[in-house]
Design an enzyme around this catalytic site. Structure first.
Site, PDB file in Angstrom:
ATOM      1  N   SER A  73       1.161  -1.108   0.196  1.00 17.24           N
ATOM      2  CA  SER A  73      -0.515  -0.230   0.101  1.00 17.24           C
ATOM      3  C   SER A  73       1.281   0.985   0.576  1.00 17.24           C
ATOM      4  O   SER A  73       1.939   1.240   0.607  1.00 17.24           O
ATOM      5  CB  SER A  73      -1.101  -0.058   1.785  1.00 17.24           C
ATOM      6  OG  SER A  73      -0.225   0.049   2.612  1.00 17.24           O
ATOM      7  N   ASP A 115     -10.661  -6.053  14.675  1.00  9.97           N
ATOM      8  CA  ASP A 115      -9.438  -5.379  15.210  1.00  9.97           C
ATOM      9  C   ASP A 115      -9.110  -3.860  15.344  1.00  9.97           C
ATOM     10  O   ASP A 115      -8.848  -3.579  14.562  1.00  9.97           O
ATOM     11  CB  ASP A 115      -8.411  -6.247  14.900  1.00  9.97           C
ATOM     12  CG  ASP A 115      -6.839  -5.844  15.430  1.00  9.97           C
ATOM     13  OD1 ASP A 115      -6.821  -5.253  16.513  1.00  9.97           O
ATOM     14  OD2 ASP A 115      -6.124  -6.563  14.455  1.00  9.97           O
TER      15      ASP A 115
HETATM   16  N1  LIG Z   1      -0.017   3.357   4.282  1.00  3.77           N
HETATM   17  C1  LIG Z   1       0.074   4.165   5.191  1.00  3.77           C
HETATM   18  N2  LIG Z   1       0.844   5.065   5.239  1.00  3.77           N
HETATM   19  C2  LIG Z   1       1.190   6.000   6.111  1.00  3.77           C
HETATM   20  N3  LIG Z   1       1.180   5.138   7.629  1.00  3.77           N
HETATM   21  C3  LIG Z   1       0.886   3.645   7.731  1.00  3.77           C
HETATM   22  C4  LIG Z   1       0.145   3.227   6.501  1.00  3.77           C
HETATM   23  N4  LIG Z   1      -0.015   1.911   7.000  1.00  3.77           N
HETATM   24  C5  LIG Z   1       0.424   1.994   8.020  1.00  3.77           C
HETATM   25  N5  LIG Z   1       1.265   3.492   8.427  1.00  3.77           N
HETATM   26  C6  LIG Z   1       0.935   2.930  10.313  1.00  3.77           C
HETATM   27  O1  LIG Z   1       1.435   2.040  10.656  1.00  3.77           O
HETATM   28  C7  LIG Z   1       0.478   2.099  11.519  1.00  3.77           C
HETATM   29  C8  LIG Z   1       0.526   0.529  12.323  1.00  3.77           C
HETATM   30  O2  LIG Z   1      -0.075  -0.458  10.745  1.00  3.77           O
HETATM   31  P1  LIG Z   1      -0.916  -1.191  10.427  1.00  3.77           P
HETATM   32  O3  LIG Z   1      -1.799  -0.788  11.394  1.00  3.77           O
HETATM   33  O4  LIG Z   1      -1.508  -1.745   9.010  1.00  3.77           O
HETATM   34  O5  LIG Z   1      -0.279  -1.998  11.195  1.00  3.77           O
HETATM   35  P2  LIG Z   1      -0.847  -3.364  12.305  1.00  3.77           P
HETATM   36  O6  LIG Z   1       0.827  -4.442  12.221  1.00  3.77           O
HETATM   37  O7  LIG Z   1      -1.892  -4.159  11.498  1.00  3.77           O
HETATM   38  O8  LIG Z   1      -1.208  -2.290  13.533  1.00  3.77           O
HETATM   39  P3  LIG Z   1      -1.422  -3.075  14.585  1.00  3.77           P
HETATM   40  O9  LIG Z   1      -1.490  -3.935  15.163  1.00  3.77           O
HETATM   41  O10 LIG Z   1      -1.678  -2.123  15.450  1.00  3.77           O
HETATM   42  O11 LIG Z   1      -2.953  -3.212  13.726  1.00  3.77           O
HETATM   43  C9  LIG Z   1      -0.734   2.663  10.935  1.00  3.77           C
HETATM   44  O12 LIG Z   1      -1.847   2.579  12.263  1.00  3.77           O
HETATM   45  C10 LIG Z   1      -0.187   4.129  10.460  1.00  3.77           C
HETATM   46  O13 LIG Z   1      -0.459   4.816  11.828  1.00  3.77           O
HETATM   47 MN   LIG Z   2      -4.056  -4.214  12.386  1.00  2.00          MN
END
Ligand SMILES: Nc1ncnc2c1ncn2[C@@H]1O[C@H](COP(=O)(O)OP(=O)(O)OP(=O)(O)O)[C@@H](O)[C@H]1O
Ligand SMILES: [Mn+2]
Length: 480
Positions: free
Chosen positions: A294, A360
């Site tokens: 992404s 989630d």
């Molecule tokens: N495309 C993006 N652009 C900018 N920041 C992003 C993007 N994707 C993720 N982030 C940042 O990184 C953080 C973590 O991403 P994401 O929530 O997708 O990962 P995760 O491992 O699933 O996190 P969690 O364990 O909190 O669910 C997001 O909350 C956001 O702040």
């Molecule tokens: Mn997540």
């Protein structure tokens, strides 16, 4: 034979010069099939990314009866009659019938999309790369405008650009990589660690589920077809651990964890809180991994806000909102931190989460400079589409407890319910724009039609069972 080949090639070049790409691609495909001629790869890639989008929603048989053809709810049918009889909606773009295609309906609603302020950083952004143009166009009311074709170029870059740097994404608790691309853009990569048709084990709490990048891709297209345009562009992509990650990866957190499995495949486990250990490696075949990339939103500060409907960890401890349905009235609506716009944003997220089955949802995120007058960025949808038979009742708690829904969102949901196009059909068609189509396992698409009916049923109950006034439930805040 040589003469025919020359003729076909010259026609393709001519069509390309005239920018008649669709005919050129058709001719290319025929030439490829008949003469073994090769076509410009970029043309085919752009075509495959854009073609199905441009034709999304248009090719359905109009005889189909919408999502209610398979999942009909008598109270929703009655609610639709109430909706259709409302004089304040007659003659507006929100009027729904079962004749107009969903594509035409959405296109009309999109014409009244309000333009808000742009990001303050957009004035100083002078770059010409697609990701820079995309960021320059970010608007207070949406991440991108449906008519802005730059998104297809962004997606092509995300899918094809060479990688120049790989690190662990600082904000993630899972194995999420942040990558730099050769055009200066940044991207997030999540690995597909479970097969798309593997259901989540019923004994597993959501926090133990592996993230599913195909669910992120599907949520991006769902966000688009619901006319939100609030999810960052995302596309499926395979990476070669040896060629794309090792040479550019951070040594301590990534490269030092690379190893060969007993089967001889190349694996790594990275450094993070959850599932980053030798017990849970990501292994290539032999070094190829699938996932989704992404666009990383850069250049503006993003604020993270905890949602009132967060869950306890461990999740077998129930929070107040899970035990008490008056939670929204007592704790949320009365809290001056939440404007009506913010509340309606929560409802839209809840609609997405119930449809996809994502439990989630712990935080929501916004561009900080717009304060409360903006949309929620629809990040982090990787835990949807895990259980096709189970409907996550608690995921719609915000809508059910607050009894609120944005008029534009309700209109789109009702339209998909009554048809002619159903939610599953429209999403299935949209997903053709992604190179890993079908993206979703069929039972998950079927679940969408069922959940749509249940969602509308809950909204109908607010008025027809709980006795709330129409104007207190269905809110027209002029936004969509
Ligand atoms: N495309 C993006 N652009 C900018 N920041 C992003 C993007 N994707 C993720 N982030 C940042 O990184 C953080 C973590 O991403 P994401 O929530 O997708 O990962 P995760 O491992 O699933 O996190 P969690 O364990 O909190 O669910 C997001 O909350 C956001 O702040
Ligand atoms: Mn997540």
């Amino acid at each position: 034979m040589l003469g025919i080949k020359y003729f076909v090639t010259s026609r393709i070049v001519l069509l390309l010069l005239r920018r008649n790409k669709i005919t050129a691609v058709c001719l290319c495909a025929t030439a490829l099939f008949v003469f073994g001629l090769s076509c410009p790869q970029t043309l085919l890639t752009e075509f495959s990314l854009r073609f199905s989008n441009n034709n999304t929603y248009r090719i359905f048989p109009s005889s189909h009866g919408g999502s209610r053809a398979n999942y009909s709810f008598p109270n929703v049918d009655w609610f639709i009659e109430q909706y259709q009889n409302r004089s304040d909606l007659r003659g507006t773009f929100f009027e729904v019938d079962n004749v107009q295609s969903y594509h035409n309906f959405l296109t009309k609603i999109n014409t009244i999309k309000k333009k808000g302020k742009k990001l303050s950083s957009s004035n100083s952004l002078n770059g010409t790369q697609p990701f820079e143009i995309f960021m320059k166009n970010v608007n207070q009311n949406y991440l991108y405008h449906p008519d802005d074709l730059i998104i297809w170029k962004v997606l092509r870059d995300l899918r094809t650009r060479p990688i120049t740097k790989v690190e662990m994404n600082p904000g993630s608790s899972h194995l999420v990589l942040r990558m730099s691309l050769d055009n200066g853009g940044m991207a997030i990569f999540k690995v597909q660690r479970t097969p798309k048709d593997q259901e989540v084990h019923p004994d597993l709490f959501f926090i133990r589920e592996m993230e599913r990048p195909n669910a992120e891709v599907a949520a991006f297209y769902l966000d688009r077809l619901l006319g939100f345009y609030r999810a960052p562009p995302i596309v499926s992509r395979s990476l070669n651990i040896t060629r794309d990650i090792v040479p550019f990866g951070d040594k301590r957190t990534i490269v030092d964890t690379v190893h060969r499995s007993p089967a001889g495949n190349v694996c790594f486990f990275g450094t993070c809180l959850d599932y980053c250990s030798l017990h849970t490696p990501v292994c290539g075949k032999p070094d190829l991994i699938e996932g989704a990339v992404s666009m990383y939103l850069t250049g503006a500060s993003i604020e993270t806000i905890q949602t009132p409907w967060g869950r306890y960890i461990p999740p077998f401890w129930k929070t107040r909102w899970e035990k008490d349905d008056t939670f929204c009235d007592t704790d949320v609506k009365t809290n001056s931190n939440y404007s009506m716009r913010t509340l309606l944003n929560y409802m839209d997220v809840s609609v997405m989460d119930f449809l996809t089955g994502n439990l989630d949802r712990h935080h929501t995120e916004v561009f900080k400079e717009f304060k409360q007058e903006t949309f929620f960025i629809h990040f982090d949808n990787g835990r949807g589409f895990g259980k096709s038979k189970y409907d996550c009742w608690s995921c719609m708690a915000p809508v059910r407890q607050c009894c609120l829904i944005r008029l534009s969102t309700l209109a789109k949901l009702l339209k998909l319910y009554i048809g002619p196009d159903s939610l599953s059909q429209v999403l299935r068609e949209s997903l053709k724009a992604d190179p890993s189509f079908p993206v979703l396992w069929e039972p998950h698409l079927d679940a969408l039609d069922r959940r749509l009916g249940k969602l509308l049923s809950a909204i109908s109950d607010c008025i027809n069972v709980k006795g709330k006034a129409w104007q207190d439930v269905v809110i027209d805040d002029g936004l969509n």
